[in-house]
Design a protein around this motif. Structure first.
Motif, PDB file in Angstrom:
ATOM      1  N   GLU A   1       6.244  16.265  48.428  1.00 48.74           N
ATOM      2  CA  GLU A   1       6.204  14.966  49.212  1.00 48.74           C
ATOM      3  C   GLU A   1       5.729  13.743  48.786  1.00 48.74           C
ATOM      4  N   ARG A   2       4.573  13.640  47.822  1.00 46.83           N
ATOM      5  CA  ARG A   2       4.255  13.176  47.073  1.00 46.83           C
ATOM      6  C   ARG A   2       4.207  13.110  45.545  1.00 46.83           C
ATOM      7  N   PRO A   3       5.242  13.376  45.500  1.00 49.46           N
ATOM      8  CA  PRO A   3       5.611  14.174  43.601  1.00 49.46           C
ATOM      9  C   PRO A   3       4.145  12.904  42.888  1.00 49.46           C
ATOM     10  N   THR A   4       3.967  13.533  41.737  1.00 48.22           N
ATOM     11  CA  THR A   4       3.918  13.566  40.327  1.00 48.22           C
ATOM     12  C   THR A   4       4.997  13.558  39.519  1.00 48.22           C
ATOM     13  N   ILE A   5       4.623  13.003  38.481  1.00 48.57           N
ATOM     14  CA  ILE A   5       5.841  12.947  37.686  1.00 48.57           C
ATOM     15  C   ILE A   5       6.551  14.141  36.993  1.00 48.57           C
ATOM     16  N   GLY A   6       5.725  15.144  37.268  1.00 53.09           N
ATOM     17  CA  GLY A   6       5.678  16.592  37.008  1.00 53.09           C
ATOM     18  C   GLY A   6       6.469  17.466  38.162  1.00 53.09           C
ATOM     19  N   ASP A   7       6.505  17.436  39.095  1.00 46.92           N
ATOM     20  CA  ASP A   7       7.064  17.227  40.918  1.00 46.92           C
ATOM     21  C   ASP A   7       8.966  17.350  40.701  1.00 46.92           C
ATOM     22  N   ARG A   8       8.976  15.973  40.191  1.00 45.36           N
ATOM     23  CA  ARG A   8      10.816  14.880  40.397  1.00 45.36           C
ATOM     24  C   ARG A   8      10.980  15.264  39.171  1.00 45.36           C
ATOM     25  N   GLY A   9      12.593  14.924  39.783  1.00 47.01           N
ATOM     26  CA  GLY A   9      13.415  14.469  38.262  1.00 47.01           C
ATOM     27  C   GLY A   9      13.065  12.822  37.910  1.00 47.01           C
ATOM     28  N   GLN A  10      14.750  13.080  36.829  1.00 46.24           N
ATOM     29  CA  GLN A  10      14.308  11.840  36.132  1.00 46.24           C
ATOM     30  C   GLN A  10      14.994  10.650  37.533  1.00 46.24           C
ATOM     31  N   GLY A  11      15.383  10.345  38.169  1.00 42.61           N
ATOM     32  CA  GLY A  11      16.784   9.890  39.254  1.00 42.61           C
ATOM     33  C   GLY A  11      17.778   9.204  38.743  1.00 42.61           C
ATOM     34  N   THR A  12      17.942   8.827  40.375  1.00 47.49           N
ATOM     35  CA  THR A  12      19.472   8.146  40.395  1.00 47.49           C
ATOM     36  C   THR A  12      19.536   7.135  41.155  1.00 47.49           C
ATOM     37  N   GLN A  13      20.432   6.006  40.565  1.00 47.06           N
ATOM     38  CA  GLN A  13      19.781   4.644  41.375  1.00 47.06           C
ATOM     39  C   GLN A  13      21.127   4.562  42.272  1.00 47.06           C
ATOM     40  N   VAL A  14      21.032   4.184  43.139  1.00 42.16           N
ATOM     41  CA  VAL A  14      21.820   3.224  44.084  1.00 42.16           C
ATOM     42  C   VAL A  14      21.179   1.997  44.665  1.00 42.16           C
ATOM     43  N   THR A  15      22.740   2.004  44.616  1.00 39.99           N
ATOM     44  CA  THR A  15      22.704   0.149  44.988  1.00 39.99           C
ATOM     45  C   THR A  15      23.458  -0.861  46.144  1.00 39.99           C
ATOM     46  N   VAL A  16      23.343  -0.971  46.958  1.00 40.99           N
ATOM     47  CA  VAL A  16      23.588  -1.306  47.508  1.00 40.99           C
ATOM     48  C   VAL A  16      24.062  -2.653  47.528  1.00 40.99           C
ATOM     49  N   SER A  17      25.003  -3.433  47.592  1.00 39.71           N
ATOM     50  CA  SER A  17      25.972  -4.779  47.895  1.00 39.71           C
ATOM     51  C   SER A  17      27.070  -5.070  47.368  1.00 39.71           C
ATOM     52  N   SER A  18      27.716  -6.089  48.165  1.00 39.63           N
ATOM     53  CA  SER A  18      28.675  -6.713  49.053  1.00 39.63           C
ATOM     54  C   SER A  18      29.080  -7.059  46.794  1.00 39.63           C
TER      55      SER A  18
END
Length: 117
Positions: free
Chosen positions: A100-117
């Motif tokens: 639930e509170r990951p360190t860098i070794g517990d998570r991926g590199q991430g994917t960016q989500v941008t919500v904008s008009s």
């Protein structure tokens, strides 16, 4: 060694939808509770959802409840996050994680989500 690779992010208009995926490897995925967390620009990590190992129990932060759905496919070692009715405040880097509170070794590199008009 935990390996997590997120995908599916992108630019979407307010009110739109996205489905994030997380491919897992290097650990017994089907035995782990899994998490989605996000980090908005200039802010810390925010927990948004949890799913238990079998997928029978799901938990959501109030900020996404009713709009996001977490799911998993244990046969294919994949975690998902269906995001509907997206808002500008959902803009963030989204990570799947084994804590639930990951360190860098517990998570991926991430994917960016941008919500904008």
């Amino acid at each position: 060694q935990v390996q997590l690779v997120e995908s599916g992010g992108g630019l979407v208009q307010p009110g739109g939808s996205l489905r994030l995926s997380c491919a897992a490897a290097g650990f017994p995925f089907g035995r782990y509770w899994m998490y989605w967390v996000r980090q908005a620009p200039g802010k810390g990590l925010e927990w948004i959802s949890t799913i238990n190992s079998s997928g029978t129990y799901r938990y959501y932060a109030d900020s996404v409840k009713g709009r996001f759905t977490i799911s998993r496919d244990n046969a294919n070692n994949t975690l998902y996050l269906q995001m509907n009715s997206l808002k500008a405040e959902d803009t963030a880097l989204y990570y799947c994680a084994t804590r639930e509170r990951p360190t860098i070794g517990d998570r991926g590199q991430g994917t960016q989500v941008t919500v904008s008009s």
